[in-house]
Design an enzyme around this catalytic site. Structure first.
Site, PDB file in Angstrom:
ATOM      1  N   THR A  86       1.170  -1.183  -0.507  1.00 27.39           N
ATOM      2  CA  THR A  86      -0.023  -0.301   0.504  1.00 27.39           C
ATOM      3  C   THR A  86       0.876   1.374   0.136  1.00 27.39           C
ATOM      4  OG1 THR A  86      -0.344  -0.187   2.564  1.00 27.39           O
ATOM      5  CG2 THR A  86      -2.286  -0.590   1.276  1.00 27.39           C
ATOM      6  N   CYS A 262       7.449   1.664   6.821  1.00 30.86           N
ATOM      7  CA  CYS A 262       6.258   2.287   7.844  1.00 30.86           C
ATOM      8  C   CYS A 262       6.670   3.522   8.069  1.00 30.86           C
ATOM      9  CB  CYS A 262       6.624   1.677   8.622  1.00 30.86           C
ATOM     10  SG  CYS A 262       5.758   0.148   7.955  1.00 30.86           S
ATOM     11  N   ARG A 330      14.278   2.221   1.629  1.00 28.97           N
ATOM     12  CA  ARG A 330      13.549   2.819   1.573  1.00 28.97           C
ATOM     13  C   ARG A 330      13.869   4.821   3.310  1.00 28.97           C
ATOM     14  NH1 ARG A 330       8.903  -1.042   0.989  1.00 28.97           N
ATOM     15  NH2 ARG A 330      10.443  -2.504   2.196  1.00 28.97           N
TER      16      ARG A 330
END
Ligand code: UDX
Length: 431
Positions: A86, A262, A330
């Site tokens: 997502t 996250c 990331r």
């Protein structure tokens, strides 16, 4: 129980492997045929300590399998976990394309009662939308939609799965809750808290938890800025605060700011959700802003340490990932820092235990070194960017025979007095 994990990324693969280790029959499906073929041979596409052993063991005892036959895998399973990505859209919202695509495919394949569980991090009310998609083709309600957010940290994911602080199950029906409780019984019997709540609450618990942890980190980072000005050791503050049980000592380590797959994504997504519901999450907005500025702030310190003479300076990065025990780049602060230093004319070398990083392949004057020793050769400044254990007991004296480099420890892994005693100029965060 027969389980199907849709998506063999971080969450699907770790959860699937661990569920099979608990005695369930698990099939992991993915649209990436190459990945599935590799996984069938026990080749793991991500760096996660302990995962390979569990995968290989359970492939061997035939409890874990990998397939790209979506339809058959779904039809054969009792519980289906949606574990697709997502990612963040440009406007900060979570991109739910993959989740809804899976829901549409699932809606045609419900042949008996099934539980469909969202493990992907999805904004509140996504479960309601999945329900609407499924109900179009399934009038007789032979399914339940459950939210079961994951709280797995990269690098600690196996441990986090087996010994979770809590298992959150969001479902609006009793049958699904009973089955999910059974599924997790081996972990509950070892002390994990099982919390059953509404589906919407479970969805929001995930985002709120990550936003809160990101806030805690950002808070201590800002206090570290203050400590640097006053000459107080931030670690004393973290310990002193953490001893208060209401606060707790974890996630109070000052550093280069939070990164990873996250926190940066989820903080922005919860702001988007709140905006949609016309609520101002002003605190989380400040956290995002402060964390976005953090790399710049630490870069300014680097410039100051080098007296603003950056051109042709040899700067070594030890570690470039967003934290230790992962190969994940990331939102790592190194992605902002290294290009900025290169632009100013610095010559960068980096070493990371997880190897070469594509992210820097096109940046001028950036070189990957395959050992700590090579990376430190001729360094003017050494930046400890990631807190890998490999760096914790380096004897810098052995690597600085001709000249002493400056050390900027962005993770506070060394004792300032010990390093200074060895004759190095040493800087760290908030002390
Ligand atoms: C996080 C959550 O912890 C996990 O529950 C969720 O499901 C996924 O996101 P992860 O991204 O793997 O896990 O990393 P985590 O260990 O939480 O660290 C996140 C970032 O915060 C890292 O950049 C880390 O270096 C930083 N951090 C963490 C600090 O700067 N200080 C701390 O005290 C703790």
């Amino acid at each position: 129980m027969k389980l199907c994990m849709i998506g063999t990324g971080y969450v699907g693969l770790v959860s699937g492997a661990c569920f099979s280790d608990l005695g369930n029959s698990v099939v992991c499906v993915d649209i990436d045929k190459n990945k599935i073929n590799q996984l069938k041979q026990g080749i793991i596409p991500i760096y996660e300590p302990g995962l390979e052993e569990i995968v290989k063991k359970n492939i061997k005892n035939k409890r874990l399998s990998f397939s790209f036959d979506f339809d058959k895998s779904i039809k054969d399973s009792d519980i289906i976990f949606i574990c697709v990505g997502t990612p963040k859209k440009n406007n900060g919202n979570a991109d739910l394309t993959q989740v809804y695509h899976v829901a549409k495919k699932l809606s045609k394949l419900i042949n008996k009662y099934k539980i469909i569980v969202t493990k992907s991090t999805v904004p509140v009310t996504t479960g309601d939308k999945i329900q609407t998609i499924l109900s179009k083709k399934n009038k007789d309600n032979k399914y339940s939609i459950v939210s079961n957010p994951e709280f797995l940290r990269e690098g600690e994911a196996i441990r986090d799965f087996i010994y979770p602080d809590r298992i959150v199950i969001g479902s609006n029906d009793v049958k699904a809750n009973r089955i999910m409780n059974n599924l997790y019984a081996p972990l509950i019997s070892k002390g994990a808290q099982y919390f059953h709540t509404s589906r919407r609450a479970a969805e929001l618990i995930k985002y709120s938890s990550n936003a809160f942890l990101a806030t805690k980190i950002t808070f201590i980072n800002e206090i570290a800025n203050l400590c640097e000005k006053i000459g107080i050791n931030i670690e004393d503050i973290s310990i002193g605060m953490g001893l208060d049980k209401r606060i707790g000592g974890r996630f109070l380590r000052a550093g280069p700011g939070y990164g990873g797959s996250c926190f940066p994504k989820d903080t922005k997504a919860i702001i988007s959700t709140a905006n949609f519901f016309k609520t101002n999450l002003s605190l989380v907005k400040s956290v995002v802003k402060s964390n976005d500025n953090r790399s710049k702030l630490l870069l300014l310190r680097v410039y100051k340490i080098l007296n603003n003479r950056i051109k042709n300076k040899n700067i070594t990065f030890l570690g470039v990932t967003f934290k230790a025990n992962t190969d994940d780049m990331r939102d790592s602060s190194s992605i902002k820092m290294i290009p900025a230093l290169s632009k100013k004319g610095a010559k960068i070398k980096y070493f990371d235990p997880t190897g070469f990083k594509n992210e820097f392949s096109k940046i001028k004057n950036v070189k990957y070194c395959n050992s700590i020793k090579n990376s430190l050769d001729k360094a003017d400044l050494v930046i400890i960017h990631t807190e890998w254990n490999d760096f914790k007991s380096i004897n810098f004296k052995n690597f600085a025979k001709n000249k002493k480099f400056i050390i900027y420890d962005m993770r506070n892994i060394y004792s300032p007095s010990k390093i200074k005693k060895q004759g190095f100029k040493y800087f760290s965060v908030g002390r």
